[in-house]
Design an enzyme around this catalytic site. Structure first.
Site, PDB file in Angstrom:
ATOM      1  CB  CYS A 176      49.965  18.126   2.895  1.00 45.22           C
ATOM      2  SG  CYS A 176      48.765  18.777   1.731  1.00 45.22           S
ATOM      3  CB  CYS A 215      47.238  20.676   3.698  1.00 45.68           C
ATOM      4  SG  CYS A 215      47.154  19.165   2.765  1.00 45.68           S
ATOM      5  CG  ASP A 216      49.633  21.879   6.684  1.00 43.01           C
ATOM      6  OD1 ASP A 216      48.460  22.202   6.922  1.00 43.01           O
ATOM      7  OD2 ASP A 216      50.089  20.748   6.907  1.00 43.01           O
TER       8      ASP A 216
END
Ligand code: NAP
Length: 309
Positions: free
Chosen positions: A135, A138-139
């Site tokens: 992701c 997200c990261d």
């Protein structure tokens, strides 16, 4: 007609499930949607969607699914966080076993989507969450001015790699062939992006590091040559697998485990319909999931009416 808890149960709260819910609520069906966690599905990890009509500047996955959920709730859809653990779809009354007990319905729409495929190489599980990610939204921000690897040649890999270049100093895009599968517009952008270095005809054989991930081992599948790349993180986007394990053999699945449904979204079992990424479909997009779901809800409504008449 036998008494049931609901006219229709929708399983899955991504774009397909929410759209089916919007149509079913407007059809005034007694309907509930069960979602394991929170509504959203895979779209929650999609940074930016620019091919869903109506948003000329594009829209984030989180915002788009948030709007769909708000719309569905406003129209009266009941959404419950509850995991379906097993089901019995064979009779006229569909029995759905939840964490919290059994509920019944005349009809069911399966909209459980899909999840990312893993590489299945040494180090992938050990470094998950410590350098391995699926992701970018997200990261990605953790890799500001760092060097990362991305794997895959499809729409997801190329689009998310482009997103990573907003943060990372450099992204190696590792693909097992020398041609990308992604849409041409994404290919053009990636090929023109100076932060992306393509590693063609190559696969990752091993992921390593001492504390966190700090290297990957890459093999050229044409020449057999192996090399080590120093990276701070590795993003894997090599396709998706259906979330259909809980179905067992209750409906017919294709050889990859996707639910087989016809143009009316009818599965092999009367009263059971499928929509979205978990269905056997040539294209997995928000727009196709939404289209499937409208038809699935329409078909379910007709099926329920035919039972009542
Ligand atoms: P995909 O289209 O199936 O692409 C998977 C990629 O991973 C392919 O390039 C494939 O290589 C590679 N691959 C598969 N297994 C591999 C392995 N074991 N090792 C190394 N590489 C491997 O999957 P996706 O990109 O996740 O897309 C899924 C669906 O969502 C597609 O229908 C896509 O169009 C859609 N999607 C659309 C958008 C958009 O429109 N903006 C964004 C994201 C996703 P080969 O090419 O050699 O097979």
């Amino acid at each position: 007609m036998e008494k049931v808890d609901y006219d229709l149960i929708i399983i899955g709260g991504g774009p397909a499930g929410l759209t089916a819910g919007i149509y079913a609520a407007r059809a005034r069906l007694n309907v509930v949607l069960f979602e394991k966690l929170v509504p959203g599905g895979q779209i929650l990890v999609t940074d930016w969607i620019e091919n869903y009509p109506g948003f000329p500047e594009g829209i984030s996955g989180v915002d788009l699914v948030g709007k769909m959920a708000d719309q569905a709730k406003r129209l009266g859809l009941k959404i419950e966080s509850n995991e379906v653990v097993s089901l019995n779809l064979s009779g006229k009354v569909k029995k759905i076993n939840l964490d919290s007990g059994m509920v019944t319905a005349h009809a069911v729409i399966l909209a459980t989507g899909a999840h990312p495929r893993k590489l299945e190489v040494p180090g992938e599980d050990a470094f998950y969450g410590r350098g391995i990610s699926f992701c970018a939204t997200c990261d990605g921000p953790f890799y500001r001015n760092k060097t990362v690897a991305a794997v895959g040649g499809g729409d997801t890999a190329v689009q998310e790699t482009l997103f990573l270049t907003k943060f990372a100093r450099k992204v190696y895009l590792i693909h097992r062939r020398d041609k990308l599968r992604a849409a041409k517009i994404l290919q053009e952008r990636a090929l023109a992006n100076e932060k992306i270095e393509f590693v063609w005809n190559s696969v990752i054989t091993h992921i390593g590091g001492s504390d966190g991930l700090d290297k990957i081992f890459v093999k050229n599948v044409k020449t057999g040559e192996e090399k080590e790349l120093a990276v701070d993180g590795c993003f894997i986007w090599v396709g998706i697998l259906p979330n259909t394990g809980f179905l067992g053999d209750s409906v017919k699945l294709d050889e990859y485990g996707f639910v087989i449904a016809n143009n009316n979204m009818e599965t092999s079992v009367p009263g059971v319909f499928a929509a979205g990424d978990g269905r056997n479909t040539p294209l997995r997009q928000v727009s196709t999931a939404v289209g499937d779901a409208a038809i699935a809800a329409f078909s379910a409504e007709h099926y329920i009416e035919s039972l009542k008449n």
